[in-house]
Design a protein around this motif. Structure first.
Motif, PDB file in Angstrom:
ATOM      1  N   GLU A  21       3.031 -11.533  -5.208  1.00 55.00           N
ATOM      2  CA  GLU A  21       2.854 -12.926  -4.818  1.00 55.00           C
ATOM      3  C   GLU A  21       3.271 -13.899  -5.910  1.00 55.00           C
ATOM      4  O   GLU A  21       3.473 -15.088  -5.658  1.00 55.00           O
ATOM      5  N   ASP A  22       3.419 -13.390  -7.138  1.00 55.73           N
ATOM      6  CA  ASP A  22       3.848 -14.250  -8.245  1.00 55.73           C
ATOM      7  C   ASP A  22       5.356 -14.462  -8.278  1.00 55.73           C
ATOM      8  O   ASP A  22       5.835 -15.433  -8.859  1.00 55.73           O
ATOM      9  N   TRP A  23       6.119 -13.538  -7.680  1.00 53.49           N
ATOM     10  CA  TRP A  23       7.562 -13.650  -7.857  1.00 53.49           C
ATOM     11  C   TRP A  23       8.392 -13.661  -6.583  1.00 53.49           C
ATOM     12  O   TRP A  23       9.547 -14.083  -6.610  1.00 53.49           O
ATOM     13  N   ILE A  24       7.869 -13.226  -5.430  1.00 55.69           N
ATOM     14  CA  ILE A  24       8.727 -13.236  -4.241  1.00 55.69           C
ATOM     15  C   ILE A  24       8.877 -14.659  -3.713  1.00 55.69           C
ATOM     16  O   ILE A  24       7.980 -15.490  -3.870  1.00 55.69           O
ATOM     17  N   PRO A  25      10.007 -15.003  -3.077  1.00 57.40           N
ATOM     18  CA  PRO A  25      10.217 -16.342  -2.522  1.00 57.40           C
ATOM     19  C   PRO A  25       9.187 -16.654  -1.438  1.00 57.40           C
ATOM     20  O   PRO A  25       8.620 -15.756  -0.821  1.00 57.40           O
ATOM     21  N   ARG A  26       8.980 -17.943  -1.187  1.00 58.02           N
ATOM     22  CA  ARG A  26       7.976 -18.354  -0.201  1.00 58.02           C
ATOM     23  C   ARG A  26       8.343 -17.923   1.210  1.00 58.02           C
ATOM     24  O   ARG A  26       7.465 -17.761   2.061  1.00 58.02           O
ATOM     25  N   ASP A  27       9.654 -17.783   1.484  1.00 57.08           N
ATOM     26  CA  ASP A  27      10.055 -17.412   2.840  1.00 57.08           C
ATOM     27  C   ASP A  27      10.111 -15.901   3.030  1.00 57.08           C
ATOM     28  O   ASP A  27      10.522 -15.417   4.075  1.00 57.08           O
ATOM     29  N   ALA A  28       9.698 -15.145   2.021  1.00 52.85           N
ATOM     30  CA  ALA A  28       9.707 -13.688   2.113  1.00 52.85           C
ATOM     31  C   ALA A  28       8.291 -13.176   2.359  1.00 52.85           C
ATOM     32  O   ALA A  28       7.297 -13.804   2.010  1.00 52.85           O
ATOM     33  N   THR A  29       8.205 -12.021   2.995  1.00 53.66           N
ATOM     34  CA  THR A  29       6.932 -11.341   3.179  1.00 53.66           C
ATOM     35  C   THR A  29       7.081  -9.918   2.647  1.00 53.66           C
ATOM     36  O   THR A  29       8.200  -9.453   2.412  1.00 53.66           O
ATOM     37  N   PHE A  30       5.963  -9.223   2.475  1.00 58.88           N
ATOM     38  CA  PHE A  30       6.071  -7.856   1.987  1.00 58.88           C
ATOM     39  C   PHE A  30       5.018  -6.978   2.643  1.00 58.88           C
ATOM     40  O   PHE A  30       3.989  -7.454   3.141  1.00 58.88           O
ATOM     41  N   ALA A  31       5.297  -5.690   2.657  1.00 58.48           N
ATOM     42  CA  ALA A  31       4.392  -4.717   3.253  1.00 58.48           C
ATOM     43  C   ALA A  31       4.329  -3.486   2.368  1.00 58.48           C
ATOM     44  O   ALA A  31       5.276  -3.176   1.639  1.00 58.48           O
ATOM     45  N   ILE A  32       3.214  -2.785   2.437  1.00 65.27           N
ATOM     46  CA  ILE A  32       3.027  -1.539   1.694  1.00 65.27           C
ATOM     47  C   ILE A  32       2.639  -0.468   2.698  1.00 65.27           C
ATOM     48  O   ILE A  32       1.726  -0.663   3.513  1.00 65.27           O
ATOM     49  N   ALA A  33       3.351   0.659   2.665  1.00 72.50           N
ATOM     50  CA  ALA A  33       3.098   1.745   3.604  1.00 72.50           C
ATOM     51  C   ALA A  33       2.843   3.048   2.852  1.00 72.50           C
ATOM     52  O   ALA A  33       3.333   3.246   1.739  1.00 72.50           O
ATOM     53  N   CYS A  34       2.079   3.922   3.475  1.00 69.83           N
ATOM     54  CA  CYS A  34       1.795   5.228   2.893  1.00 69.83           C
ATOM     55  C   CYS A  34       1.397   6.177   4.017  1.00 69.83           C
ATOM     56  O   CYS A  34       0.687   5.765   4.949  1.00 69.83           O
ATOM     57  N   GLU A  35       1.896   7.412   3.946  1.00 68.11           N
ATOM     58  CA  GLU A  35       1.570   8.438   4.937  1.00 68.11           C
ATOM     59  C   GLU A  35       1.800   7.970   6.377  1.00 68.11           C
ATOM     60  O   GLU A  35       1.007   8.211   7.273  1.00 68.11           O
ATOM     61  N   GLY A  36       2.911   7.268   6.558  1.00 73.03           N
ATOM     62  CA  GLY A  36       3.332   6.917   7.903  1.00 73.03           C
ATOM     63  C   GLY A  36       2.700   5.688   8.518  1.00 73.03           C
ATOM     64  O   GLY A  36       2.970   5.365   9.677  1.00 73.03           O
ATOM     65  N   HIS A  37       1.857   4.952   7.750  1.00 72.24           N
ATOM     66  CA  HIS A  37       1.224   3.751   8.276  1.00 72.24           C
ATOM     67  C   HIS A  37       1.266   2.625   7.247  1.00 72.24           C
ATOM     68  O   HIS A  37       1.334   2.866   6.047  1.00 72.24           O
ATOM     69  N   TYR A  38       1.242   1.399   7.743  1.00 66.60           N
ATOM     70  CA  TYR A  38       1.199   0.243   6.858  1.00 66.60           C
ATOM     71  C   TYR A  38      -0.240  -0.013   6.405  1.00 66.60           C
ATOM     72  O   TYR A  38      -1.157  -0.107   7.221  1.00 66.60           O
ATOM     73  N   LEU A  39      -0.414  -0.124   5.093  1.00 66.25           N
ATOM     74  CA  LEU A  39      -1.721  -0.409   4.533  1.00 66.25           C
ATOM     75  C   LEU A  39      -1.931  -1.901   4.322  1.00 66.25           C
ATOM     76  O   LEU A  39      -3.067  -2.382   4.319  1.00 66.25           O
ATOM     77  N   TYR A  40      -0.827  -2.620   4.123  1.00 66.12           N
ATOM     78  CA  TYR A  40      -0.930  -4.053   3.852  1.00 66.12           C
ATOM     79  C   TYR A  40       0.329  -4.755   4.334  1.00 66.12           C
ATOM     80  O   TYR A  40       1.427  -4.206   4.264  1.00 66.12           O
ATOM     81  N   HIS A  41       0.163  -5.967   4.837  1.00 72.07           N
ATOM     82  CA  HIS A  41       1.303  -6.799   5.228  1.00 72.07           C
ATOM     83  C   HIS A  41       0.830  -8.247   5.246  1.00 72.07           C
ATOM     84  O   HIS A  41      -0.208  -8.558   5.843  1.00 72.07           O
ATOM     85  N   ASN A  42       1.547  -9.128   4.572  1.00 75.46           N
ATOM     86  CA  ASN A  42       1.131 -10.526   4.516  1.00 75.46           C
ATOM     87  C   ASN A  42       1.891 -11.408   5.496  1.00 75.46           C
ATOM     88  O   ASN A  42       1.906 -12.617   5.372  1.00 75.46           O
ATOM     89  N   GLY A  43       2.552 -10.790   6.472  1.00 76.15           N
ATOM     90  CA  GLY A  43       3.313 -11.550   7.458  1.00 76.15           C
ATOM     91  C   GLY A  43       2.414 -12.367   8.366  1.00 76.15           C
ATOM     92  O   GLY A  43       1.299 -11.972   8.689  1.00 76.15           O
ATOM     93  N   LYS A  44       2.916 -13.533   8.797  1.00 72.91           N
ATOM     94  CA  LYS A  44       2.157 -14.419   9.660  1.00 72.91           C
ATOM     95  C   LYS A  44       2.568 -14.267  11.124  1.00 72.91           C
ATOM     96  O   LYS A  44       1.751 -14.372  12.030  1.00 72.91           O
ATOM     97  N   GLU A  45       3.886 -14.017  11.365  1.00 77.50           N
ATOM     98  CA  GLU A  45       4.357 -13.873  12.740  1.00 77.50           C
ATOM     99  C   GLU A  45       3.785 -12.606  13.367  1.00 77.50           C
ATOM    100  O   GLU A  45       3.411 -12.568  14.526  1.00 77.50           O
ATOM    101  N   GLU A  46       3.751 -11.560  12.570  1.00 74.95           N
ATOM    102  CA  GLU A  46       3.325 -10.253  13.058  1.00 74.95           C
ATOM    103  C   GLU A  46       2.654  -9.533  11.902  1.00 74.95           C
ATOM    104  O   GLU A  46       3.177  -9.504  10.802  1.00 74.95           O
ATOM    105  N   ASN A  47       1.491  -8.975  12.122  1.00 68.14           N
ATOM    106  CA  ASN A  47       0.797  -8.254  11.072  1.00 68.14           C
ATOM    107  C   ASN A  47       0.965  -6.758  11.300  1.00 68.14           C
ATOM    108  O   ASN A  47       0.497  -6.214  12.298  1.00 68.14           O
ATOM    109  N   LEU A  48       1.651  -6.103  10.370  1.00 68.62           N
ATOM    110  CA  LEU A  48       1.918  -4.679  10.520  1.00 68.62           C
ATOM    111  C   LEU A  48       0.782  -3.800  10.024  1.00 68.62           C
ATOM    112  O   LEU A  48       0.809  -2.590  10.225  1.00 68.62           O
TER     113      LEU A  48
END
Length: 220
Positions: A21-48
């Motif tokens: 969150e300190d370095w990605i652009p404001r219009d970018a989102t990110f997700a973290i996945a492990c073992e075939g599933h998303y553990l985190y996603h900060n997207g607003k349109e769709e939460n993975l």
């Protein structure tokens, strides 16, 4: 208890979140996945978060191949096309994937061309200036680039490299990208198909798919 709810794993996720969150652009989102599933996603349109990683998505490719994946269209239900970069990470000793998504209109979708590629030869890595590269080849699911001095392997695909290389590089075939500065002449082969001959004498075919673009760029 599921993987995404374990306290130690969540601590690792939070560490990555704080850094990103300190370095990605404001219009970018990110997700973290492990073992075939998303553990985190900060997207607003769709939460993975909690959803299964889709086949063919950036996260799936990273988890499967354990390598950096760039500029693939992610298979999601976003309202507008989004592209991203995926990176292999570890979460409490488990293999994970970090994916940064960005809109197609983001300025990051047109990054500055790379000035060198690092290739492998004889178990050593060599940073090579792109102006020394004569052409690149995809062969048996591996990618190679060539100079007048030798051949080097590289982890990226031609599709990824095509978006990163300087404008002097031109896709002429599904298996070849050529440095136009190294083209000596254009001729026809025994089947009357067009081909380019580069300065070291290598003959590279031009496929029908790319003929019009090659003619336009080279002006013949």
């Amino acid at each position: 208890m599921t993987l995404g709810n374990t306290e130690r794993t969540w601590e690792f996720v939070q560490q990555y979140r704080s850094l990103l969150e300190d370095w990605i652009p404001r219009d970018a989102t990110f997700a973290i996945a492990c073992e075939g599933h998303y553990l985190y996603h900060n997207g607003k349109e769709e939460n993975l978060k909690g959803k299964q990683v889709a086949t063919g998505s950036i996260a799936q490719l990273v988890l499967q191949e354990r390598r950096k994946v760039e500029n693939f269209l992610d298979h999601s239900s976003y309202n507008e096309p989004k592209y991203g970069n995926g990176y292999p990470i570890e979460l409490d000793g488990m293999q994970g994937a970090l994916v940064v998504y960005r809109p197609q209109t983001s300025e990051l979708s047109n990054p500055q061309p790379v000035r060198l590629l690092t290739g492998k030869a004889d178990n050593e890595w060599f940073p090579i200036q792109t102006d020394r590269i004569t052409h690149l080849e995809s062969f048996q699911k591996k990618t190679f680039f060539y100079t007048e001095d030798g051949q080097y392997s590289i982890a990226n695909t031609l599709k990824e490299l095509e978006k990163k290389l300087p404008p002097s590089f031109l896709r002429i075939h599904r298996s070849y990208i050529v440095n136009t500065a190294c083209i000596e002449r254009i001729s026809r082969d025994f089947s009357s198909n067009l081909q380019v001959i580069i300065t070291d004498g290598t003959e590279l075919p031009i496929s029908q798919k790319y003929v019009n673009e090659v003619r336009c760029v080279l002006g013949f």
